[in-house]
Scaffold this motif. Structure first.
Motif, short mmCIF file in Angstrom:
data_model
loop_
_atom_site.label_atom_id
_atom_site.label_comp_id
_atom_site.label_asym_id
_atom_site.label_seq_id
_atom_site.Cartn_x
_atom_site.Cartn_y
_atom_site.Cartn_z
N VAL A 201 0.65 -1.43 -0.16
CA VAL A 201 0.48 -0.10 0.05
C VAL A 201 0.82 1.16 -0.50
CG1 VAL A 201 -1.90 1.84 1.37
CG2 VAL A 201 -1.98 -1.60 0.89
N GLN A 202 1.62 1.19 1.12
CA GLN A 202 2.72 2.20 0.88
C GLN A 202 3.37 2.43 -0.16
OE1 GLN A 202 5.61 2.24 4.52
NE2 GLN A 202 3.90 1.39 6.25
N LEU A 203 3.58 1.24 -0.82
CA LEU A 203 4.54 1.59 -2.31
C LEU A 203 3.64 2.31 -3.40
CD1 LEU A 203 6.27 -1.86 -2.67
CD2 LEU A 203 7.86 0.54 -2.84
N TYR A 204 2.15 2.18 -3.31
CA TYR A 204 1.66 2.50 -4.50
C TYR A 204 1.69 3.98 -4.35
CZ TYR A 204 0.35 -1.74 -7.19
OH TYR A 204 0.41 -3.04 -7.72
N PHE A 205 1.30 4.30 -2.80
CA PHE A 205 0.49 5.72 -2.06
C PHE A 205 1.90 6.53 -2.87
CE2 PHE A 205 -0.24 8.73 1.51
CZ PHE A 205 -2.02 8.63 0.93
#
Lengths: 244, 263
Positions: free
Chosen positions: B114-118
Protein backbone atom coordinates in the motif's frame (compact mmCIF):
# COMPACT_ATOMS: atom_id res chain seq x y z
CA UNK A 1 35.69 23.85 51.59
CA UNK A 2 32.85 25.96 52.77
CA UNK A 3 29.36 24.65 52.17
CA UNK A 4 26.18 26.54 52.95
CA UNK A 5 22.62 25.51 52.24
CA UNK A 6 19.69 27.91 52.21
CA UNK A 7 16.05 26.81 52.36
CA UNK A 8 16.89 23.82 50.15
CA UNK A 9 13.70 21.97 49.26
CA UNK A 10 13.04 18.96 47.03
CA UNK A 11 10.00 16.77 46.54
CA UNK A 12 9.56 13.59 44.54
CA UNK A 13 5.97 12.79 43.54
CA UNK A 14 4.51 14.82 46.37
CA UNK A 15 6.89 13.40 48.96
CA UNK A 16 9.12 16.01 50.57
CA UNK A 17 12.64 14.55 50.54
CA UNK A 18 14.39 17.75 51.59
CA UNK A 19 12.41 20.12 53.78
CA UNK A 20 13.78 23.67 53.60
CA UNK A 21 17.28 22.81 54.79
CA UNK A 22 19.32 25.79 55.95
CA UNK A 23 22.78 25.12 57.25
CA UNK A 24 26.26 26.63 57.33
CA UNK A 25 28.81 23.94 58.01
CA UNK A 26 31.65 26.42 58.37
CA UNK A 27 35.13 25.87 57.00
CA UNK A 28 35.95 22.17 56.85
CA UNK A 29 37.84 19.52 54.90
CA UNK A 30 35.47 16.60 55.07
CA UNK A 31 31.79 16.19 55.78
CA UNK A 32 29.89 12.95 56.25
CA UNK A 33 26.12 12.69 55.89
CA UNK A 34 24.54 9.95 57.97
CA UNK A 35 20.99 9.00 58.81
CA UNK A 36 18.21 6.54 58.08
CA UNK A 37 17.33 5.49 54.53
CA UNK A 38 14.96 7.92 52.85
CA UNK A 39 16.15 10.71 55.12
CA UNK A 40 17.41 12.78 52.20
CA UNK A 41 21.19 12.13 52.38
CA UNK A 42 21.65 10.99 48.79
CA UNK A 43 19.34 13.67 47.40
CA UNK A 44 21.26 16.39 49.23
CA UNK A 45 24.54 14.97 47.95
CA UNK A 46 23.23 14.77 44.40
CA UNK A 47 22.02 18.38 44.56
CA UNK A 48 25.43 19.55 45.73
CA UNK A 49 26.99 17.47 42.93
CA UNK A 50 24.80 19.30 40.40
CA UNK A 51 23.01 16.10 39.38
CA UNK A 52 19.64 17.07 40.80
CA UNK A 53 17.80 20.39 40.76
CA UNK A 54 16.10 21.52 43.97
CA UNK A 55 12.54 22.83 43.86
CA UNK A 56 13.62 25.85 45.88
CA UNK A 57 16.58 27.17 47.82
CA UNK A 58 20.28 27.54 47.17
CA UNK A 59 23.53 25.70 47.76
CA UNK A 60 26.84 27.55 47.91
CA UNK A 61 30.23 25.95 47.62
CA UNK A 62 33.22 28.13 48.54
CA UNK A 63 31.10 31.24 48.11
CA UNK A 64 29.85 30.24 44.64
CA UNK A 65 26.15 29.49 44.31
CA UNK A 66 25.45 26.32 42.31
CA UNK A 67 23.64 27.53 39.15
CA UNK A 68 20.83 25.01 39.04
CA UNK A 69 18.92 26.68 36.23
CA UNK A 70 21.81 27.21 33.82
CA UNK A 71 22.81 23.88 32.25
CA UNK A 72 26.05 25.34 30.90
CA UNK A 73 27.20 26.63 34.30
CA UNK A 74 25.94 23.50 35.99
CA UNK A 75 28.12 21.41 33.70
CA UNK A 76 31.10 23.62 34.57
CA UNK A 77 30.27 22.98 38.23
CA UNK A 78 30.16 19.19 37.72
CA UNK A 79 33.43 19.25 35.80
CA UNK A 80 35.25 20.41 38.91
CA UNK A 81 33.88 17.66 41.13
CA UNK A 82 34.82 14.01 41.36
CA UNK A 83 31.77 11.86 42.05
CA UNK A 84 31.95 8.20 43.07
CA UNK A 85 28.69 6.23 43.07
CA UNK A 86 27.47 3.26 45.03
CA UNK A 87 27.24 1.08 41.91
CA UNK A 88 30.66 2.28 40.56
CA UNK A 89 29.01 3.44 37.30
CA UNK A 90 32.05 2.75 35.18
CA UNK A 91 31.47 2.61 31.44
CA UNK A 92 31.31 -1.14 30.72
CA UNK A 93 32.37 -0.85 27.07
CA UNK A 94 35.61 0.93 27.94
CA UNK A 95 38.78 -0.39 29.55
CA UNK A 96 39.78 0.90 32.97
CA UNK A 97 42.26 3.19 31.25
CA UNK A 98 39.71 4.53 28.76
CA UNK A 99 37.28 5.15 31.59
CA UNK A 100 39.85 7.60 32.95
CA UNK A 101 40.98 9.13 29.68
CA UNK A 102 37.45 9.84 28.39
CA UNK A 103 36.72 12.75 30.78
CA UNK A 104 40.34 13.93 30.65
CA UNK A 105 40.24 14.22 26.85
CA UNK A 106 36.64 15.16 26.12
CA UNK A 107 35.83 17.32 29.11
CA UNK A 108 39.16 18.68 30.27
CA UNK A 109 40.75 19.00 26.85
CA UNK A 110 43.97 17.07 27.48
CA UNK A 111 45.77 15.64 24.47
CA UNK A 112 45.43 11.85 24.13
CA UNK A 113 49.05 11.36 25.21
CA UNK A 114 48.73 13.64 28.25
CA UNK A 115 45.42 12.05 29.19
CA UNK A 116 46.92 8.58 29.04
CA UNK A 117 49.90 9.64 31.14
CA UNK A 118 47.64 11.20 33.79
CA UNK A 119 45.30 8.20 33.75
CA UNK A 120 48.14 5.69 34.09
CA UNK A 121 49.58 7.63 37.01
CA UNK A 122 46.18 7.60 38.75
CA UNK A 123 45.75 3.85 38.16
CA UNK A 124 49.29 3.15 39.39
CA UNK A 125 48.56 5.07 42.53
CA UNK A 126 45.72 2.70 43.44
CA UNK A 127 47.68 -0.45 42.45
CA UNK A 128 45.61 -0.83 39.31
CA UNK A 129 48.38 -0.54 36.72
CA UNK A 130 48.08 -4.22 35.79
CA UNK A 131 44.36 -3.83 35.18
CA UNK A 132 44.54 -0.81 32.86
CA UNK A 133 43.44 -2.80 29.84
CA UNK A 134 40.64 -4.76 31.50
CA UNK A 135 36.98 -4.01 31.08
CA UNK A 136 34.98 -3.37 34.28
CA UNK A 137 33.30 -6.80 34.02
CA UNK A 138 36.74 -8.40 34.39
CA UNK A 139 37.46 -6.58 37.65
CA UNK A 140 36.27 -7.31 41.20
CA UNK A 141 33.86 -4.92 42.87
CA UNK A 142 36.62 -3.40 44.97
CA UNK A 143 38.82 -2.93 41.93
CA UNK A 144 35.97 -1.33 40.00
CA UNK A 145 35.32 1.10 42.80
CA UNK A 146 39.02 1.95 42.98
CA UNK A 147 39.00 2.60 39.22
CA UNK A 148 35.98 4.87 39.80
CA UNK A 149 37.92 6.71 42.50
CA UNK A 150 40.93 6.98 40.20
CA UNK A 151 38.62 8.45 37.54
CA UNK A 152 37.32 10.99 40.04
CA UNK A 153 40.83 11.91 41.23
CA UNK A 154 42.48 12.11 37.81
CA UNK A 155 40.68 15.33 36.92
CA UNK A 156 42.03 17.04 40.08
CA UNK A 157 38.62 17.93 41.48
CA UNK A 158 38.10 20.68 44.04
CA UNK A 159 35.88 18.27 45.99
CA UNK A 160 35.45 14.50 46.03
CA UNK A 161 31.90 13.26 46.52
CA UNK A 162 31.14 9.70 47.58
CA UNK A 163 27.60 8.33 47.51
CA UNK A 164 27.61 5.21 49.71
CA UNK A 165 30.84 4.04 48.09
CA UNK A 166 30.95 0.68 49.86
CA UNK A 167 27.28 -0.31 50.01
CA UNK A 168 27.62 -2.66 47.04
CA UNK A 169 30.79 -4.34 48.33
CA UNK A 170 31.51 -7.28 50.60
CA UNK A 171 33.48 -6.57 53.82
CA UNK A 172 36.94 -7.35 52.47
CA UNK A 173 36.48 -5.06 49.49
CA UNK A 174 34.86 -2.45 51.69
CA UNK A 175 38.10 -2.27 53.66
CA UNK A 176 40.15 -1.92 50.48
CA UNK A 177 38.02 1.00 49.30
CA UNK A 178 37.81 2.70 52.70
CA UNK A 179 41.62 2.54 52.95
CA UNK A 180 41.85 4.48 49.71
CA UNK A 181 39.38 7.13 50.87
CA UNK A 182 41.15 7.50 54.22
CA UNK A 183 44.42 7.96 52.37
CA UNK A 184 42.89 10.71 50.23
CA UNK A 185 41.65 12.42 53.37
CA UNK A 186 45.13 12.29 54.93
CA UNK A 187 46.44 14.00 51.79
CA UNK A 188 44.20 16.90 52.65
CA UNK A 189 41.62 16.47 49.92
CA UNK A 190 38.14 17.85 50.48
CA UNK A 191 35.57 15.09 50.86
CA UNK A 192 31.81 14.89 51.04
CA UNK A 193 30.37 11.47 51.66
CA UNK A 194 27.21 9.61 52.40
CA UNK A 195 27.96 6.42 54.27
CA UNK A 196 26.52 3.73 56.47
CA UNK A 197 29.95 2.89 57.89
CA UNK A 198 29.80 4.78 61.19
CA UNK A 199 33.30 3.84 62.34
CA UNK A 200 34.62 5.11 59.05
CA UNK A 201 32.61 8.33 59.20
CA UNK A 202 34.03 9.02 62.65
CA UNK A 203 37.57 8.39 61.45
CA UNK A 204 37.54 10.27 58.17
CA UNK A 205 35.07 13.15 58.60
CA UNK A 206 35.80 16.46 60.31
CA UNK A 207 32.13 17.02 60.72
CA UNK A 208 29.13 14.73 60.61
CA UNK A 209 25.57 15.79 59.77
CA UNK A 210 22.62 13.65 60.77
CA UNK A 211 19.71 13.82 58.31
CA UNK A 212 16.25 12.46 58.99
CA UNK A 213 12.84 13.36 57.61
CA UNK A 214 14.31 15.74 55.06
CA UNK A 215 16.04 17.94 57.67
CA UNK A 216 19.50 18.23 59.13
CA UNK A 217 18.62 17.28 62.66
CA UNK A 218 22.07 18.01 64.01
CA UNK A 219 25.64 18.41 62.89
CA UNK A 220 28.80 18.48 64.95
CA UNK A 221 32.49 17.49 64.86
CA UNK A 222 32.60 13.75 64.28
CA UNK A 223 33.94 12.71 67.69
CA UNK A 224 31.42 14.91 69.45
CA UNK A 225 28.39 13.70 67.49
CA UNK A 226 29.21 10.03 67.96
CA UNK A 227 30.14 10.42 71.65
CA UNK A 228 27.18 12.53 72.66
CA UNK A 229 24.41 12.93 70.10
CA UNK A 230 22.02 15.66 71.24
CA UNK A 231 18.80 14.84 69.40
CA UNK A 232 16.68 11.84 70.41
CA UNK A 233 16.40 10.84 66.71
CA UNK A 234 20.17 10.64 66.33
CA UNK A 235 20.56 8.83 69.64
CA UNK A 236 17.99 6.25 68.57
CA UNK A 237 19.57 5.92 65.12
CA UNK A 238 23.08 5.38 66.49
CA UNK A 239 21.82 2.99 69.14
CA UNK A 240 20.06 0.97 66.47
CA UNK A 241 22.91 0.95 63.99
CA UNK A 242 25.71 0.34 66.52
CA UNK A 243 23.87 -2.48 68.26
CA UNK A 244 25.57 -5.15 66.15
CA UNK B 1 26.68 -48.52 19.08
CA UNK B 2 23.89 -46.31 20.37
CA UNK B 3 26.39 -44.38 22.43
CA UNK B 4 28.53 -43.85 19.31
CA UNK B 5 25.52 -42.63 17.34
CA UNK B 6 24.54 -40.31 20.13
CA UNK B 7 27.99 -38.83 20.46
CA UNK B 8 28.04 -38.20 16.69
CA UNK B 9 24.57 -36.79 16.11
CA UNK B 10 23.55 -35.25 19.43
CA UNK B 11 24.75 -32.04 20.95
CA UNK B 12 23.91 -30.12 24.11
CA UNK B 13 25.44 -27.02 25.64
CA UNK B 14 27.69 -29.18 27.78
CA UNK B 15 28.68 -31.75 25.12
CA UNK B 16 29.22 -29.84 21.87
CA UNK B 17 29.27 -31.79 18.61
CA UNK B 18 32.48 -32.83 16.87
CA UNK B 19 33.36 -31.50 13.43
CA UNK B 20 32.66 -34.95 11.95
CA UNK B 21 29.29 -35.09 13.69
CA UNK B 22 28.33 -31.69 12.34
CA UNK B 23 29.45 -32.55 8.80
CA UNK B 24 27.55 -35.84 8.80
CA UNK B 25 24.44 -34.23 10.26
CA UNK B 26 24.56 -31.44 7.71
CA UNK B 27 24.83 -33.90 4.84
CA UNK B 28 21.99 -35.93 6.27
CA UNK B 29 19.75 -32.86 6.62
CA UNK B 30 20.51 -31.68 3.07
CA UNK B 31 19.94 -35.19 1.71
CA UNK B 32 16.62 -35.44 3.51
CA UNK B 33 15.38 -32.09 2.21
CA UNK B 34 16.46 -32.73 -1.37
CA UNK B 35 14.87 -36.18 -1.17
CA UNK B 36 11.55 -34.61 -0.20
CA UNK B 37 11.76 -31.99 -2.95
CA UNK B 38 12.72 -34.61 -5.50
CA UNK B 39 9.76 -36.78 -4.51
CA UNK B 40 7.44 -33.78 -4.76
CA UNK B 41 8.61 -32.91 -8.26
CA UNK B 42 8.42 -36.55 -9.37
CA UNK B 43 4.80 -36.65 -8.26
CA UNK B 44 4.17 -33.52 -10.32
CA UNK B 45 5.78 -35.14 -13.34
CA UNK B 46 7.30 -31.76 -14.05
CA UNK B 47 9.38 -31.48 -17.19
CA UNK B 48 12.33 -29.27 -16.58
CA UNK B 49 13.25 -27.02 -19.46
CA UNK B 50 16.21 -24.82 -18.63
CA UNK B 51 17.25 -23.84 -22.18
CA UNK B 52 14.59 -21.15 -22.81
CA UNK B 53 15.32 -19.57 -19.45
CA UNK B 54 19.07 -19.75 -20.03
CA UNK B 55 18.59 -17.60 -23.13
CA UNK B 56 17.27 -14.80 -20.97
CA UNK B 57 20.16 -14.97 -18.51
CA UNK B 58 21.18 -11.35 -19.11
CA UNK B 59 17.74 -10.21 -17.90
CA UNK B 60 18.26 -12.15 -14.68
CA UNK B 61 21.74 -10.75 -14.31
CA UNK B 62 20.60 -7.17 -14.81
CA UNK B 63 17.68 -7.72 -12.44
CA UNK B 64 19.99 -9.12 -9.79
CA UNK B 65 22.37 -6.17 -10.13
CA UNK B 66 19.41 -3.77 -9.87
CA UNK B 67 18.32 -5.51 -6.67
CA UNK B 68 21.83 -5.16 -5.28
CA UNK B 69 21.82 -1.50 -6.30
CA UNK B 70 18.48 -0.90 -4.58
CA UNK B 71 19.68 -2.67 -1.44
CA UNK B 72 22.96 -0.74 -1.48
CA UNK B 73 21.01 2.54 -1.63
CA UNK B 74 18.37 1.51 0.87
CA UNK B 75 20.72 0.25 3.60
CA UNK B 76 22.46 3.56 4.38
CA UNK B 77 19.33 5.61 3.69
CA UNK B 78 17.15 3.59 6.04
CA UNK B 79 19.88 3.61 8.71
CA UNK B 80 20.00 7.40 8.48
CA UNK B 81 16.22 7.72 8.64
CA UNK B 82 16.03 5.18 11.46
CA UNK B 83 18.62 7.07 13.51
CA UNK B 84 16.94 10.42 12.82
CA UNK B 85 13.51 9.19 13.89
CA UNK B 86 14.90 7.36 16.92
CA UNK B 87 16.50 10.62 18.08
CA UNK B 88 13.35 12.59 17.25
CA UNK B 89 11.37 10.23 19.45
CA UNK B 90 13.67 11.16 22.32
CA UNK B 91 13.47 14.87 21.54
CA UNK B 92 12.48 17.19 24.38
CA UNK B 93 10.26 19.10 21.90
CA UNK B 94 6.95 17.24 22.00
CA UNK B 95 5.60 18.00 18.48
CA UNK B 96 8.74 16.47 16.94
CA UNK B 97 8.43 13.47 19.21
CA UNK B 98 4.84 12.93 18.11
CA UNK B 99 5.68 13.33 14.42
CA UNK B 100 8.22 10.54 14.78
CA UNK B 101 5.78 8.40 16.73
CA UNK B 102 2.96 8.81 14.20
CA UNK B 103 5.29 8.07 11.30
CA UNK B 104 6.53 4.90 12.96
CA UNK B 105 3.08 3.65 13.90
CA UNK B 106 1.55 4.32 10.46
CA UNK B 107 4.49 2.80 8.62
CA UNK B 108 4.60 -0.31 10.75
CA UNK B 109 0.83 -0.71 10.74
CA UNK B 110 0.23 -0.66 6.99
CA UNK B 111 1.37 -3.08 4.26
CA UNK B 112 4.46 -2.16 2.29
CA UNK B 113 2.48 -2.74 -0.91
CA UNK B 114 0.00 0.00 0.00
CA UNK B 115 2.80 2.38 0.88
CA UNK B 116 4.54 1.64 -2.41
CA UNK B 117 1.51 2.65 -4.46
CA UNK B 118 0.79 5.61 -2.24
CA UNK B 119 4.25 7.18 -2.37
CA UNK B 120 4.62 6.24 -6.00
CA UNK B 121 1.63 8.28 -7.10
CA UNK B 122 2.87 11.24 -5.07
CA UNK B 123 6.41 11.53 -6.38
CA UNK B 124 7.58 8.39 -8.14
CA UNK B 125 5.92 8.95 -11.48
CA UNK B 126 7.52 12.26 -12.24
CA UNK B 127 10.95 10.66 -12.36
CA UNK B 128 12.67 9.67 -15.59
CA UNK B 129 12.67 5.93 -16.15
CA UNK B 130 16.32 5.39 -15.25
CA UNK B 131 15.86 6.98 -11.86
CA UNK B 132 12.80 5.02 -10.88
CA UNK B 133 14.79 2.59 -8.84
CA UNK B 134 16.07 5.51 -6.78
CA UNK B 135 12.47 6.39 -5.90
CA UNK B 136 11.85 2.73 -5.12
CA UNK B 137 14.85 2.68 -2.79
CA UNK B 138 13.61 5.85 -1.12
CA UNK B 139 10.16 4.35 -0.45
CA UNK B 140 11.77 1.17 0.83
CA UNK B 141 13.98 3.29 3.11
CA UNK B 142 10.99 5.12 4.52
CA UNK B 143 9.46 1.73 5.30
CA UNK B 144 12.52 0.09 6.82
CA UNK B 145 13.55 3.31 8.58
CA UNK B 146 10.51 2.96 10.81
CA UNK B 147 11.55 -0.52 11.88
CA UNK B 148 15.19 0.44 12.31
CA UNK B 149 14.22 3.48 14.39
CA UNK B 150 12.38 1.22 16.83
CA UNK B 151 15.42 -1.06 17.04
CA UNK B 152 17.71 1.91 17.62
CA UNK B 153 15.35 3.40 20.21
CA UNK B 154 15.25 0.10 22.11
CA UNK B 155 19.06 -0.03 21.97
CA UNK B 156 19.40 3.52 23.28
CA UNK B 157 16.92 2.83 26.06
CA UNK B 158 18.78 -0.35 27.02
CA UNK B 159 21.65 1.83 28.24
CA UNK B 160 20.97 2.25 31.95
CA UNK B 161 20.14 5.49 33.72
CA UNK B 162 23.22 5.09 35.88
CA UNK B 163 25.35 5.37 32.74
CA UNK B 164 23.70 8.65 31.78
CA UNK B 165 24.14 9.91 35.31
CA UNK B 166 27.79 8.94 35.29
CA UNK B 167 28.27 10.76 31.98
CA UNK B 168 26.60 13.84 33.42
CA UNK B 169 28.70 13.64 36.57
CA UNK B 170 31.98 13.71 34.67
CA UNK B 171 30.72 16.71 32.73
CA UNK B 172 30.02 15.32 29.26
CA UNK B 173 27.60 17.31 27.09
CA UNK B 174 24.45 15.66 25.74
CA UNK B 175 26.04 15.11 22.33
CA UNK B 176 29.23 13.71 23.90
CA UNK B 177 27.15 11.39 26.07
CA UNK B 178 25.47 9.94 22.99
CA UNK B 179 28.73 9.71 21.08
CA UNK B 180 30.94 8.17 23.76
CA UNK B 181 28.60 6.42 26.18
CA UNK B 182 25.18 5.63 24.68
CA UNK B 183 25.91 4.65 21.08
CA UNK B 184 28.87 2.33 21.73
CA UNK B 185 26.79 0.39 24.25
CA UNK B 186 23.58 0.49 22.21
CA UNK B 187 25.30 -0.83 19.08
CA UNK B 188 25.91 -4.17 20.76
CA UNK B 189 22.19 -4.53 21.43
CA UNK B 190 21.24 -3.15 18.04
CA UNK B 191 23.46 -5.09 15.62
CA UNK B 192 21.76 -8.51 15.64
CA UNK B 193 18.20 -7.22 14.97
CA UNK B 194 19.71 -4.70 12.56
CA UNK B 195 21.26 -7.42 10.45
CA UNK B 196 17.92 -9.22 10.42
CA UNK B 197 16.24 -6.06 9.14
CA UNK B 198 18.92 -5.77 6.42
CA UNK B 199 17.89 -9.19 5.13
CA UNK B 200 14.29 -7.97 5.12
CA UNK B 201 15.28 -4.96 3.04
CA UNK B 202 16.84 -7.21 0.40
CA UNK B 203 13.75 -9.40 0.25
CA UNK B 204 11.25 -6.53 0.40
CA UNK B 205 12.92 -4.95 -2.63
CA UNK B 206 11.19 -7.69 -4.68
CA UNK B 207 7.90 -5.83 -4.14
CA UNK B 208 9.25 -2.91 -6.17
CA UNK B 209 8.42 -5.06 -9.19
CA UNK B 210 4.81 -3.86 -8.86
CA UNK B 211 6.04 -0.39 -9.77
CA UNK B 212 7.66 -1.70 -12.93
CA UNK B 213 11.16 -1.33 -11.55
CA UNK B 214 13.16 -3.98 -13.34
CA UNK B 215 14.69 -5.71 -10.37
CA UNK B 216 15.29 -9.39 -9.83
CA UNK B 217 11.73 -10.58 -9.17
CA UNK B 218 10.31 -8.64 -12.11
CA UNK B 219 13.00 -10.13 -14.33
CA UNK B 220 11.84 -13.62 -13.34
CA UNK B 221 8.23 -12.59 -13.92
CA UNK B 222 8.84 -11.34 -17.43
CA UNK B 223 10.98 -14.35 -18.35
CA UNK B 224 8.38 -16.80 -17.04
CA UNK B 225 5.60 -15.05 -18.96
CA UNK B 226 7.51 -15.73 -22.18
CA UNK B 227 8.91 -19.19 -21.46
CA UNK B 228 6.13 -20.49 -19.17
CA UNK B 229 8.89 -22.09 -17.15
CA UNK B 230 7.83 -20.85 -13.72
CA UNK B 231 10.05 -23.09 -11.63
CA UNK B 232 12.98 -22.49 -13.94
CA UNK B 233 12.45 -18.73 -13.67
CA UNK B 234 11.85 -18.45 -9.95
CA UNK B 235 14.37 -21.00 -8.67
CA UNK B 236 17.30 -18.82 -9.79
CA UNK B 237 15.55 -15.90 -8.07
CA UNK B 238 15.34 -17.80 -4.79
CA UNK B 239 19.01 -18.69 -5.17
CA UNK B 240 19.96 -15.11 -6.03
CA UNK B 241 18.25 -13.73 -2.92
CA UNK B 242 19.83 -16.44 -0.76
CA UNK B 243 23.27 -15.43 -2.02
CA UNK B 244 22.54 -11.95 -0.65
CA UNK B 245 20.68 -12.83 2.55
CA UNK B 246 22.58 -15.90 3.72
CA UNK B 247 25.82 -14.02 4.49
CA UNK B 248 23.79 -11.40 6.39
CA UNK B 249 22.07 -14.14 8.37
CA UNK B 250 25.36 -15.85 9.22
CA UNK B 251 26.84 -12.50 10.19
CA UNK B 252 23.83 -11.91 12.48
CA UNK B 253 24.36 -15.22 14.22
CA UNK B 254 28.03 -14.54 14.86
CA UNK B 255 27.09 -11.09 16.22
CA UNK B 256 24.54 -12.62 18.56
CA UNK B 257 27.13 -15.04 19.84
CA UNK B 258 29.59 -12.22 20.49
CA UNK B 259 27.00 -10.09 22.26
CA UNK B 260 26.24 -13.00 24.57
CA UNK B 261 29.89 -13.49 25.51
CA UNK B 262 30.48 -9.87 26.30
CA UNK B 263 27.61 -9.42 28.73
Amino acid sequence: MRLTLTELTKSFAGHRVLDAITCDFGELRSLALIGPSGGGKSTLLRIIAGLETPDAGAATLDGEAVAFTDEEKLRAHRRRLGVVFQAFNLFPHLTALANLTLPLEKVHGLSPAAAEETARAALRRFQLADHAHKKPAQLSGGQQQRVAIARAIAIQPRLLIFDEPTSALDPEMTAEVLDVIAELKSEGRDLLLVTHEMGFARQVADRVAFLAGGRIVEHAPAAELFAAPRSPECQAFLARILKY
Amino acid sequence: MIAALRSTFCATDRTPASLRGRALSGTLALGLLSGVSFAAFSALRYHWAWEPVWEYRTIFWRGWLTTIGIAALTLPLSCGLGLAFALLRRSVFLPLRYVARIYVEITRGTPLLVQLYFYWYIFGQQLPRDFRFVAGALILSLFSGAYLSEIIRAGIESVGRSQLESARAIGLTRAQTYRHVVFPQAVRQILPPFAGEFANIVKNSSLLSVLGIEEFALAAGSVSSVTFGYFESYLPVALGYLILTLPISLWTQSLEKRARFET
